[in-house]
Design a protein around this motif. Structure first.
Motif, PDB file in Angstrom:
ATOM      1  N   GLU A   1     -23.872  40.382 -36.371  1.00 49.00           N
ATOM      2  CA  GLU A   1     -23.471  39.614 -37.545  1.00 49.00           C
ATOM      3  C   GLU A   1     -21.994  39.854 -37.860  1.00 49.00           C
ATOM      4  OE1 GLU A   1     -27.876  40.435 -38.054  1.00 49.00           O
ATOM      5  OE2 GLU A   1     -26.101  41.538 -37.369  1.00 49.00           O
ATOM      6  N   GLU A   2     -21.586  41.105 -37.792  1.00 49.67           N
ATOM      7  CA  GLU A   2     -20.189  41.432 -38.070  1.00 49.67           C
ATOM      8  C   GLU A   2     -19.273  40.861 -36.992  1.00 49.67           C
ATOM      9  OE1 GLU A   2     -17.319  45.402 -38.625  1.00 49.67           O
ATOM     10  OE2 GLU A   2     -19.428  45.624 -38.057  1.00 49.67           O
ATOM     11  N   LEU A   3     -19.712  40.929 -35.747  1.00 48.21           N
ATOM     12  CA  LEU A   3     -18.912  40.376 -34.656  1.00 48.21           C
ATOM     13  C   LEU A   3     -18.727  38.878 -34.832  1.00 48.21           C
ATOM     14  CD1 LEU A   3     -17.621  41.381 -31.908  1.00 48.21           C
ATOM     15  CD2 LEU A   3     -19.583  40.262 -30.819  1.00 48.21           C
ATOM     16  N   ALA A   4     -19.804  38.177 -35.200  1.00 45.43           N
ATOM     17  CA  ALA A   4     -19.720  36.734 -35.403  1.00 45.43           C
ATOM     18  C   ALA A   4     -18.727  36.389 -36.499  1.00 45.43           C
ATOM     19  CB  ALA A   4     -21.105  36.177 -35.741  1.00 45.43           C
ATOM     20  N   GLU A   5     -18.747  37.146 -37.573  1.00 45.55           N
ATOM     21  CA  GLU A   5     -17.810  36.886 -38.675  1.00 45.55           C
ATOM     22  C   GLU A   5     -16.370  37.058 -38.216  1.00 45.55           C
ATOM     23  OE1 GLU A   5     -16.809  38.473 -43.215  1.00 45.55           O
ATOM     24  OE2 GLU A   5     -18.468  39.353 -42.076  1.00 45.55           O
ATOM     25  N   LYS A   6     -16.104  38.118 -37.456  1.00 40.71           N
ATOM     26  CA  LYS A   6     -14.742  38.359 -36.994  1.00 40.71           C
ATOM     27  C   LYS A   6     -14.273  37.294 -36.007  1.00 40.71           C
ATOM     28  CE  LYS A   6     -14.599  43.374 -37.690  1.00 40.71           C
ATOM     29  NZ  LYS A   6     -14.381  44.696 -37.060  1.00 40.71           N
ATOM     30  N   CYS A   7     -15.208  36.722 -35.254  1.00 41.58           N
ATOM     31  CA  CYS A   7     -14.847  35.711 -34.255  1.00 41.58           C
ATOM     32  C   CYS A   7     -14.891  34.293 -34.814  1.00 41.58           C
ATOM     33  CB  CYS A   7     -15.771  35.811 -33.047  1.00 41.58           C
ATOM     34  SG  CYS A   7     -15.617  37.342 -32.110  1.00 41.58           S
ATOM     35  N   GLY A   8     -15.361  34.140 -36.043  1.00 38.96           N
ATOM     36  CA  GLY A   8     -15.393  32.815 -36.657  1.00 38.96           C
ATOM     37  C   GLY A   8     -16.495  31.925 -36.140  1.00 38.96           C
ATOM     38  N   MET A   9     -17.671  32.520 -35.858  1.00 39.59           N
ATOM     39  CA  MET A   9     -18.800  31.734 -35.360  1.00 39.59           C
ATOM     40  C   MET A   9     -20.039  32.041 -36.206  1.00 39.59           C
ATOM     41  SD  MET A   9     -19.711  33.838 -31.839  1.00 39.59           S
ATOM     42  CE  MET A   9     -18.083  33.617 -31.141  1.00 39.59           C
ATOM     43  N   PRO A  10     -21.040  31.145 -36.220  1.00 41.53           N
ATOM     44  CA  PRO A  10     -22.245  31.382 -37.017  1.00 41.53           C
ATOM     45  C   PRO A  10     -23.036  32.573 -36.483  1.00 41.53           C
ATOM     46  CG  PRO A  10     -22.077  29.069 -36.345  1.00 41.53           C
ATOM     47  CD  PRO A  10     -21.058  29.825 -35.562  1.00 41.53           C
ATOM     48  N   ALA A  11     -23.387  33.477 -37.371  1.00 40.90           N
ATOM     49  CA  ALA A  11     -24.097  34.683 -36.954  1.00 40.90           C
ATOM     50  C   ALA A  11     -25.469  34.358 -36.373  1.00 40.90           C
ATOM     51  CB  ALA A  11     -24.234  35.640 -38.141  1.00 40.90           C
ATOM     52  N   ASP A  12     -26.197  33.437 -37.007  1.00 34.86           N
ATOM     53  CA  ASP A  12     -27.539  33.105 -36.523  1.00 34.86           C
ATOM     54  C   ASP A  12     -27.478  32.523 -35.114  1.00 34.86           C
ATOM     55  OD1 ASP A  12     -28.625  33.983 -38.868  1.00 34.86           O
ATOM     56  OD2 ASP A  12     -28.870  31.978 -39.747  1.00 34.86           O
ATOM     57  N   ALA A  13     -26.466  31.693 -34.850  1.00 29.21           N
ATOM     58  CA  ALA A  13     -26.343  31.087 -33.527  1.00 29.21           C
ATOM     59  C   ALA A  13     -26.021  32.137 -32.470  1.00 29.21           C
ATOM     60  CB  ALA A  13     -25.261  30.004 -33.538  1.00 29.21           C
ATOM     61  N   LEU A  14     -25.136  33.058 -32.789  1.00 36.05           N
ATOM     62  CA  LEU A  14     -24.799  34.112 -31.828  1.00 36.05           C
ATOM     63  C   LEU A  14     -26.015  34.990 -31.543  1.00 36.05           C
ATOM     64  CD1 LEU A  14     -22.822  35.739 -30.109  1.00 36.05           C
ATOM     65  CD2 LEU A  14     -22.177  37.012 -32.176  1.00 36.05           C
ATOM     66  N   LYS A  15     -26.727  35.369 -32.580  1.00 31.43           N
ATOM     67  CA  LYS A  15     -27.907  36.213 -32.382  1.00 31.43           C
ATOM     68  C   LYS A  15     -28.961  35.493 -31.534  1.00 31.43           C
ATOM     69  CE  LYS A  15     -29.487  38.335 -36.013  1.00 31.43           C
ATOM     70  NZ  LYS A  15     -29.916  38.526 -37.428  1.00 31.43           N
ATOM     71  N   GLU A  16     -29.136  34.186 -31.751  1.00 33.05           N
ATOM     72  CA  GLU A  16     -30.106  33.422 -30.956  1.00 33.05           C
ATOM     73  C   GLU A  16     -29.649  33.303 -29.508  1.00 33.05           C
ATOM     74  OE1 GLU A  16     -33.433  31.103 -29.899  1.00 33.05           O
ATOM     75  OE2 GLU A  16     -33.021  32.565 -31.488  1.00 33.05           O
ATOM     76  N   THR A  17     -28.347  33.121 -29.300  1.00 35.96           N
ATOM     77  CA  THR A  17     -27.814  33.052 -27.937  1.00 35.96           C
ATOM     78  C   THR A  17     -28.063  34.362 -27.205  1.00 35.96           C
ATOM     79  OG1 THR A  17     -26.110  31.429 -28.501  1.00 35.96           O
ATOM     80  CG2 THR A  17     -25.699  32.816 -26.579  1.00 35.96           C
ATOM     81  N   VAL A  18     -27.800  35.461 -27.877  1.00 36.93           N
ATOM     82  CA  VAL A  18     -28.004  36.776 -27.263  1.00 36.93           C
ATOM     83  C   VAL A  18     -29.492  37.011 -26.995  1.00 36.93           C
ATOM     84  CG1 VAL A  18     -27.869  39.264 -27.683  1.00 36.93           C
ATOM     85  CG2 VAL A  18     -25.914  37.786 -28.191  1.00 36.93           C
ATOM     86  N   ARG A  19     -30.344  36.598 -27.932  1.00 36.23           N
ATOM     87  CA  ARG A  19     -31.791  36.785 -27.745  1.00 36.23           C
ATOM     88  C   ARG A  19     -32.279  36.048 -26.499  1.00 36.23           C
ATOM     89  NH1 ARG A  19     -36.413  34.337 -28.245  1.00 36.23           N
ATOM     90  NH2 ARG A  19     -35.453  32.381 -28.944  1.00 36.23           N
ATOM     91  N   ARG A  20     -31.876  34.776 -26.363  1.00 33.23           N
ATOM     92  CA  ARG A  20     -32.316  33.988 -25.209  1.00 33.23           C
ATOM     93  C   ARG A  20     -31.738  34.546 -23.915  1.00 33.23           C
ATOM     94  NH1 ARG A  20     -31.915  27.613 -27.069  1.00 33.23           N
ATOM     95  NH2 ARG A  20     -33.489  27.718 -28.731  1.00 33.23           N
ATOM     96  N   TYR A  21     -30.495  34.982 -23.975  1.00 32.41           N
ATOM     97  CA  TYR A  21     -29.871  35.539 -22.776  1.00 32.41           C
ATOM     98  C   TYR A  21     -30.594  36.818 -22.350  1.00 32.41           C
ATOM     99  CZ  TYR A  21     -26.231  37.162 -19.586  1.00 32.41           C
ATOM    100  OH  TYR A  21     -25.544  37.587 -18.476  1.00 32.41           O
TER     101      TYR A  21
END
Length: 333
Positions: A203-223
């Motif tokens: 969540e913190e990484l997503a905020e620093k990179c300017g991307m939605p936290a939920d989307a990043l977490k879902e991408t990582v989960r699927r990966y």
């Protein structure tokens, strides 16, 4: 003459070169010469010419980083246009590659482009098989939000990649640089507009990179699910390269964006490197070399040899033929 800039080509009554007019801080100088070799470089620093020949260069949201030197303003094109010779737009090439961590640390750029990393766009989603390189991905990144990508993974993966560079014989002379990867990353993460990010949570990484936290977490989960199965369902990355993102920090992200090495071409030359008019007749005594010429370039296509190879070959070719031309005219005064 190192502070002079050639501005105008001088022709005699038969249309052959007889010299140039150059400018320096003190005014103009006419230089009489039976031969002129134009080594004026490309036009990658000329916004005017880029807009004329390749307007797409300015269409993105994030400016393309340019490596063209300050003198790459297409002076050869300007001088030829005064003689009524126009560049062939189909024989110009403007390079564009990415993602790359320019203009920042090349060590981090190397790590970011290794295939074990995840390339994540500003929507928080993977957009490519990371096995590709800056040549294969250069067109795809142009379709990503703001044309940028964050290379994401955990610390152990970055350390593994750095260690691979350290023990690669090809990098023996600079292996020590890769030992500093974490120090460089932390230094860049502290910049006012940081091109790197370090975070304890996704969540913190997503905020620093300017991307939605939920989307990043879902991408990582699927990966990570694909890693467990040994099958990249999204892009088909080879199973040995599928390393799951850890479920705990620290997490690291390295920015990648588009870059251009040069805008090449403008002067048509023949096999002797003589500069041609638009009717394919040559201008006696005028030769062109290197990035200024269009000998090997095609619009939107990579040349079969590098511009460095052509730079050396065309310099020797034009020099040899210029000497022959002078000797045929009975030498110089």
């Amino acid at each position: 003459y190192t502070e002079h800039a050639a501005r105008h080509l001088l022709l005699d009554g038969k249309g052959a070169i007889r010299g140039v007019v150059a400018e320096d801080p003190g005014g103009q100088t006419q230089i009489d010469a039976p031969v002129v070799i134009l080594a004026t470089g490309g036009f990658g620093k000329s916004d005017e010419k880029l807009r004329e020949f390749e307007p797409w260069f300015f269409e993105g949201k994030t400016p393309i980083h340019r490596f063209s030197v300050p003198g790459d303003t297409g002076d050869g094109i300007d001088m030829l246009r005064e003689l009524g010779v126009e560049p062939n737009p189909d024989r110009l090439f403007v390079s564009m590659f990415g993602p790359k961590h320019h203009p920042y640390s090349n060590v981090l750029a190397d790590i970011a482009l290794e295939p074990e990393m995840l390339q994540i766009n500003l929507d928080g989603r993977r957009w490519v098989d990371e096995t590709g390189n800056i040549f294969a991905m250069r067109r795809i990144i142009a379709d990503q939000p703001r044309e940028v990508s964050w290379s994401v993974h955990g610390r152990d993966t970055l350390a593994m990649i750095a260690d691979r560079f350290i023990h690669n014989p090809a990098f023996a002379s600079k292996a020590y640089l890769y030992e500093t990867w974490e120090e460089e990353l932390r230094e860049e993460a502290a910049l006012p507009i940081p091109p790197c990010a370090i975070a304890d949570t996704l969540e913190e990484l997503a905020e620093k990179c300017g991307m939605p936290a939920d989307a990043l977490k879902e991408t990582v989960r699927r990966y990570n699910e694909d890693c467990a199965k040994g099958l990249d369902s999204a892009f088909g990355k080879r199973p040995p390269l599928l390393i799951p993102v850890p479920d705990h920090g620290p997490y690291y992200a390295i920015l990648g964006q588009r870059f251009s090495e040069a805008a090449l071409g403008g002067l048509m030359v023949d096999g002797q490197c003589r500069v041609l008019r638009n009717d394919n007749s040559y201008i006696p005594g005028l030769y062109g070399v290197g990035d200024a010429t269009s000998a090997m370039h095609r619009k939107d296509e990579m040349a079969v040899i590098s511009e460095l190879t052509w730079g050396v070959a065309s310099a020797y070719t034009s020099g040899d033929n210029a000497v022959d031309y002078i000797n045929e005219r009975g030498g110089t005064q």
